[in-house]
Design an enzyme around this catalytic site. Structure first.
Site, mmCIF file in Angstrom:
data_model
loop_
_atom_site.group_PDB
_atom_site.id
_atom_site.type_symbol
_atom_site.label_atom_id
_atom_site.label_comp_id
_atom_site.label_asym_id
_atom_site.label_seq_id
_atom_site.Cartn_x
_atom_site.Cartn_y
_atom_site.Cartn_z
ATOM 1 N N LEU A 108 51.453 35.898 38.317
ATOM 2 C CA LEU A 108 50.697 34.854 39.014
ATOM 3 C C LEU A 108 49.210 35.173 39.129
ATOM 4 O O LEU A 108 48.532 34.676 40.020
ATOM 5 C CB LEU A 108 51.293 34.636 40.412
ATOM 6 C CG LEU A 108 52.773 34.239 40.431
ATOM 7 C CD1 LEU A 108 53.288 34.173 41.862
ATOM 8 C CD2 LEU A 108 52.998 32.919 39.714
ATOM 9 N N UNK A 109 48.697 35.972 38.211
ATOM 10 C CA UNK A 109 47.288 36.355 38.225
ATOM 11 C C UNK A 109 46.458 35.320 37.469
ATOM 12 O O UNK A 109 46.975 34.574 36.628
ATOM 13 C CB UNK A 109 47.130 37.731 37.575
ATOM 14 N N GLY A 110 45.181 35.274 37.754
ATOM 15 C CA GLY A 110 44.298 34.351 37.057
ATOM 16 C C GLY A 110 44.189 34.616 35.570
ATOM 17 O O GLY A 110 43.839 33.717 34.802
#
Length: 201
Positions: free
Chosen positions: A46-48
């Protein structure tokens, strides 16, 4: 406390370490990868930069794997709680959410682990001691102290998701890259190690 942990990682290569694959089964010894060039990253769903880094990891494994590159991903929830699912949920998250579109990693993912602090996986304690700072950003630190959820905090801690460690075919860590350094941009360094590998065979 940080200095005391050096003795726990008093190894010269990654071959002393093992980890359990995300899909289960027996732990994989990194000693079974002798002679391969390894790209090791702490990853999160769920990281950018999840889409960018996962697709670039797949790309490198697809193109350079036949020549001796092995990409290894270690999911970690220590940075912004961006890997907050269970081990058995990670592949579905990658397939349907981010990157989505049916994405499947073509490289080995291991079970979730910690990479900083007292409970850090021994491999990452070793890597951090061998390469204390990223080569592209020697002053890299966690930018917001409220996200530090581990102890002890050490100068060589990983700062965020998708830090990268490049390991030579002799198992010795060669270079560390910050989260800002694109995975695909490591290719020239990988090529150098692959050419050394073929020159020694």
């Amino acid at each position: 406390m940080c200095a005391a942990r050096l003795s726990a990682a008093a190894q010269s290569t990654v071959y002393a370490f093992s980890a359990r694959p995300l899909t289960g089964g027996e732990p994989v010894s990194l000693g079974s990868l002798r002679g391969k060039v390894l790209l090791i990253e702490n990853v999160a769903s769920l990281u950018g930069t999840t889409i960018r880094d996962y697709t670039e990891m797949n790309d490198l494994q697809k193109r350079l794997g036949p020549r001796g590159l092995v990409v290894l991903g270690f999911p970690c929830n220590q940075f912004g709680h961006q890997e907050n699912g269970k081990n058995e949920e990670i592949l579905n998250s990658l397939k349907y959410v981010r990157p989505g579109g049916g994405f499947e990693p073509n490289f080995t993912l291991f079970e979730k682990c910690e990479v900083n602090g007292e409970k850090a996986h021994p491999l990452f304690t070793f890597l951090r001691n061998a390469l204390p700072t990223p080569s592209d950003d020697p002053t890299a630190l966690m930018t917001d102290p409220k996200y530090i959820i581990w102890s002890p905090v050490c100068r060589n801690d990983i700062a965020w998701n998708f830090e990268k460690f490049l390991v030579g075919p002799d198992g010795v860590p060669v270079r560390r890259y910050s989260r800002r350094f694109r995975t695909i941009d490591i290719e020239p360094d990988i090529e150098t190690l692959l050419s050394q590998q073929s020159g020694n065979s």
